[in-house]
Every structure is written in structure tokens, then in C-alpha cells.
Design an enzyme around this catalytic site. Structure first.
Site, PDB file in Angstrom:
ATOM      1  N   GLY A 151       0.822  -1.202   0.000  1.00 49.80           N
ATOM      2  CA  GLY A 151       0.000   0.000   0.000  1.00 49.80           C
ATOM      3  C   GLY A 151       0.857   1.254   0.000  1.00 49.80           C
ATOM      4  O   GLY A 151       2.077   1.203   0.205  1.00 49.80           O
TER       5      GLY A 151
ATOM      6  N   ALA B 245      -5.760  -1.908   5.965  1.00 45.73           N
ATOM      7  CA  ALA B 245      -7.099  -1.343   6.127  1.00 45.73           C
ATOM      8  C   ALA B 245      -7.939  -1.604   4.887  1.00 45.73           C
ATOM      9  O   ALA B 245      -7.418  -1.844   3.796  1.00 45.73           O
ATOM     10  CB  ALA B 245      -7.021   0.166   6.375  1.00 45.73           C
TER      11      ALA B 245
ATOM     12  N   THR C 168     -10.134   0.468   2.591  1.00 46.26           N
ATOM     13  CA  THR C 168     -10.229   1.916   2.360  1.00 46.26           C
ATOM     14  C   THR C 168     -11.194   2.316   1.246  1.00 46.26           C
ATOM     15  O   THR C 168     -11.259   3.500   0.895  1.00 46.26           O
ATOM     16  CB  THR C 168      -8.837   2.486   2.035  1.00 46.26           C
ATOM     17  OG1 THR C 168      -8.324   1.829   0.863  1.00 46.26           O
ATOM     18  CG2 THR C 168      -7.878   2.272   3.194  1.00 46.26           C
TER      19      THR C 168
ATOM     20  N   TYR D  11     -17.168   3.118   6.386  1.00 46.17           N
ATOM     21  CA  TYR D  11     -15.710   3.201   6.488  1.00 46.17           C
ATOM     22  C   TYR D  11     -15.298   3.942   7.755  1.00 46.17           C
ATOM     23  O   TYR D  11     -14.467   3.458   8.537  1.00 46.17           O
ATOM     24  CB  TYR D  11     -15.149   3.904   5.253  1.00 46.17           C
ATOM     25  CG  TYR D  11     -13.696   4.287   5.369  1.00 46.17           C
ATOM     26  CD1 TYR D  11     -12.705   3.310   5.477  1.00 46.17           C
ATOM     27  CD2 TYR D  11     -13.306   5.629   5.376  1.00 46.17           C
ATOM     28  CE1 TYR D  11     -11.365   3.656   5.586  1.00 46.17           C
ATOM     29  CE2 TYR D  11     -11.969   5.984   5.481  1.00 46.17           C
ATOM     30  CZ  TYR D  11     -11.006   4.996   5.590  1.00 46.17           C
ATOM     31  OH  TYR D  11      -9.678   5.346   5.701  1.00 46.17           O
TER      32      TYR D  11
ATOM     33  N   THR E 297      -7.933   7.796  10.329  1.00 46.49           N
ATOM     34  CA  THR E 297      -8.408   8.693   9.281  1.00 46.49           C
ATOM     35  C   THR E 297      -9.279   9.829   9.809  1.00 46.49           C
ATOM     36  O   THR E 297      -9.896   9.713  10.877  1.00 46.49           O
ATOM     37  CB  THR E 297      -9.242   7.879   8.265  1.00 46.49           C
ATOM     38  OG1 THR E 297      -9.871   8.744   7.320  1.00 46.49           O
ATOM     39  CG2 THR E 297     -10.332   7.084   8.955  1.00 46.49           C
TER      40      THR E 297
ATOM     41  N   ASP F  79      -3.024 -11.919   7.664  1.00 43.80           N
ATOM     42  CA  ASP F  79      -4.392 -11.450   7.873  1.00 43.80           C
ATOM     43  C   ASP F  79      -4.478 -11.001   9.324  1.00 43.80           C
ATOM     44  O   ASP F  79      -4.506 -11.828  10.242  1.00 43.80           O
ATOM     45  CB  ASP F  79      -5.378 -12.579   7.579  1.00 43.80           C
ATOM     46  CG  ASP F  79      -6.823 -12.184   7.867  1.00 43.80           C
ATOM     47  OD1 ASP F  79      -7.075 -11.021   8.249  1.00 43.80           O
ATOM     48  OD2 ASP F  79      -7.710 -13.055   7.717  1.00 43.80           O
ATOM     49  N   ILE F  80      -4.511  -9.686   9.541  1.00 40.52           N
ATOM     50  CA  ILE F  80      -4.447  -9.191  10.921  1.00 40.52           C
ATOM     51  C   ILE F  80      -5.693  -9.527  11.725  1.00 40.52           C
ATOM     52  O   ILE F  80      -5.687  -9.382  12.957  1.00 40.52           O
ATOM     53  CB  ILE F  80      -4.171  -7.673  10.971  1.00 40.52           C
ATOM     54  CG1 ILE F  80      -5.308  -6.877  10.312  1.00 40.52           C
ATOM     55  CG2 ILE F  80      -2.834  -7.344  10.352  1.00 40.52           C
ATOM     56  CD1 ILE F  80      -5.211  -5.373  10.572  1.00 40.52           C
TER      57      ILE F  80
ATOM     58  N   LYS G 264     -13.372   2.382  11.097  1.00 43.02           N
ATOM     59  CA  LYS G 264     -12.067   2.901  11.503  1.00 43.02           C
ATOM     60  C   LYS G 264     -12.100   3.406  12.941  1.00 43.02           C
ATOM     61  O   LYS G 264     -11.139   3.209  13.697  1.00 43.02           O
ATOM     62  CB  LYS G 264     -11.626   4.019  10.553  1.00 43.02           C
ATOM     63  CG  LYS G 264     -11.218   3.538   9.171  1.00 43.02           C
ATOM     64  CD  LYS G 264      -9.998   2.624   9.179  1.00 43.02           C
ATOM     65  CE  LYS G 264      -8.733   3.376   9.519  1.00 43.02           C
ATOM     66  NZ  LYS G 264      -7.536   2.465   9.456  1.00 43.02           N
TER      67      LYS G 264
END
Length: 284
Positions: A11, A61, A63, A126, A102, A37-38, A130
């Protein structure tokens, strides 16, 4: 330090974090979504056991703001469950966790730059996911983590506003860009270097900070500056309002963040967005 673990490899932000760490000859392991894969505790545990990092920088993330409205489960898994699992698996460790968030955690209706203590109020899937990720990290690791909120990240690699404008400059005589959304343009390169500075800083981590390039602009302002830097006539970019553009999901009208929290932590003051964007355009 024995090493760094960077999630979301490939990213925009992760690429520049890794590049900066390698400039410093740091020991860094970067894992893509396919490699880590978190949201999978076993996967996280295995990587942490192998790498044993002193600092984890989580840039992984979901996004896609518009797609998230119909893919809420996927967005929640990446943006909320994943950070929670990371923080849980670091319980008892001295590892620092830097988690990128964000401006979408705010409602976007302010008229003064958002500070870290201002009330949140996300208006999109989103943004809500977050914010849930932020809350999970702070609940699990109140002393060993830092939430780094940013906005309008651009510069690549991968699809981003600056490269889109450079491409359209070569394809169209004129184009229209919204001028009633105001934010803090931030290059991925500057953000990546800032995250490294934060991870290397002595003392306790601040709980939440904002990092963006200095100044504010509309998307139209940013597009015109990209044209100017590319040697094109900025007047070829015409201003329109958001109502004239078919956004599938409403965008915040106000995405300006103050970086008082960043400099108060003894970290380097961000440079103006115009200088940062100029570096990106020159590199093209």
C-alpha cells in the site's frame, strides 16, 4: 531495536515506511494481506513469534469508501477486528503499536481544524469501522499504542489523486474537480517518514496524534497545483460543487486536521503540502 513489522505491505503508506526504514538500515519485515491477515489471531501470533518486533506499524485497512457501504462485514474485519486482534496479541509485550487512522472518524461538518480531543461522529461505514478500530486499540493497549490520524493521502504507489490528475492532464483539455470539500493533502512519503520518526522517538507514546502536511486546500486547489507543477495551465481545471458530482457515498466537506498533538510530542513539524506534492510530481 531488534526490528519492525509493517502490515499492509504494498500500500501507499507501508511502501514509504519500509523505504524509510531501509534508508536507516533498520531490520524490517513487511507483510501483505496475503502474508498476514491481521484479523486472524493464529496468523498474527505466528508472525509476531517469528519477527519479535519492537515496533508494529499497522497500515492494513479496507479503504474503499463507497464499496464499504455494501461490504460492511469486510470493512469491519479489516478496520476494527484486525486492529483489535493485533492489540490483543501484543498484550504483555513491550512492542509499540502504531495504528494509522483517518479523518473520516469525524462528521466532516466543522469549520476549524479537528484536534485529537474533538468529538467523533463518523457518517459512513468506512468511518465507523475505523473508529471502532481506534477504540479497540486504545482499550487493549492504552500505554503501548498510538493512533495516527491522517487525511487525503496521495502520491502512490498505486492509484491516487496526484497520478490521476497527471494522467487526465494528458488526456483531456479541461476537467472538473470539486472545490467545496476542504482537507489536508498529505503525501504517503511524508506520512511514512513521520511514522518512522514516531516509532523511533524516545519516551512514552502519545495516545492519539494527527499527522498531515501543513495547510489546507480543496480538491480543485490540489488538482490545479498538480497541473502547475507539471507545466500545464491550472485554469484547465474547472471548479464544481459536490452536488454536481455523483458520489456514491457522501464525502466530508471538512477534512482539515491540526497537528498540534504531533509537534507537542516533540516530533518534527510537517512541511507545507505544496512542497510535498512538488516532490511527488518531480519524481514522475
Amino acid at each position: 531495536m531488534s526490528g519492525w513489522l509493517v502490515t499492509g505491505a504494498g500500500g501507499q503508506v507501508a511502501t514509504h515506511v519500509v523505504a524509510r526504514l531501509r534508508e536507516l538500515d533498520a531490520n524490517v519485515t513487511a507483510c501483505s494481506r496475503a502474508e498476514l491477515d491481521i484479523a486472524d489471531a493464529a496468523s498474527v501470533r505466528a508472525v509476531l513469534d517469528r519477527v519479535q518486533p519492537d515496533v508494529v506499524v499497522n497500515t492494513a485497512a479496507y479503504t474503499k469508501v463507497d464499496a464499504a457501504e455494501n461490504e460492511a462485514d469486510a470493512a469491519h474485519r479489516a478496520n476494527a477486528t484486525g486492529p483489535q486482534v493485533l492489540a490483543e496479541e501484543l498484550t504483555g509485550a513491550s512492542t509499540r503499536l502504531l495504528h494509522v487512522s483517518t479523518d473520516y472518524v469525524f462528521d466532516g461538518t466543522a469549520s476549524a481544524p479537528y484536534d485529537v480531543d474533538d468529538p467523533t461522529g463518523p457518517r459512513t461505514v468506512y468511518g465507523r469501522t475505523k473508529l471502532a478500530g481506534e477504540q479497540a486499540v486504545r482499550a487493549q493497549r492504552p500505554q503501548g499504542s498510538c493512533i495516527v490520524r491522517t487525511a487525503w493521502v496521495c502520491g502512490g504507489p498505486g492509484p491516487n489523486f496526484i497520478d490521476t490528475m497527471l494522467r487526465l492532464e494528458g488526456e483531456r483539455e479541461r476537467l472538473t474537480v470539486v472545490d467545496d470539500q476542504i482537507g489536508s493533502p498529505t503525501t504517503a512519503a511524508d506520512l511514512g517518514a513521520a511514522l518512522v520518526e514516531l516509532g523511533r522517538a524516545p519516551g512514552d507514546l502519545p495516545g492519539i496524534v494527527h499527522y498531515v502536511n501543513a495547510g489546507q486546500a480543496s480538491w480543485c486547489d490540489l488538482a490545479r497545483e498538480v497541473f502547475r507543477l507539471a507545466g500545464a495551465d491550472p485554469s484547465r481545471v474547472e471548479a464544481i460543487d459536490s452536488a454536481s458530482y455523483a458520489f456514491a457515498t457522501p464525502r466530508p466537506a471538512w477534512s482539515v486536521l491540526t497537528t498540534r498533538s504531533w509537534t507537542a510530542a516533540g516530533l518534527s513539524a510537517p512541511r507545507p503540502w505544496q512542497q510535498a506534492v512538488a516532490d511527488v510530481v518531480r519524481a514522475r
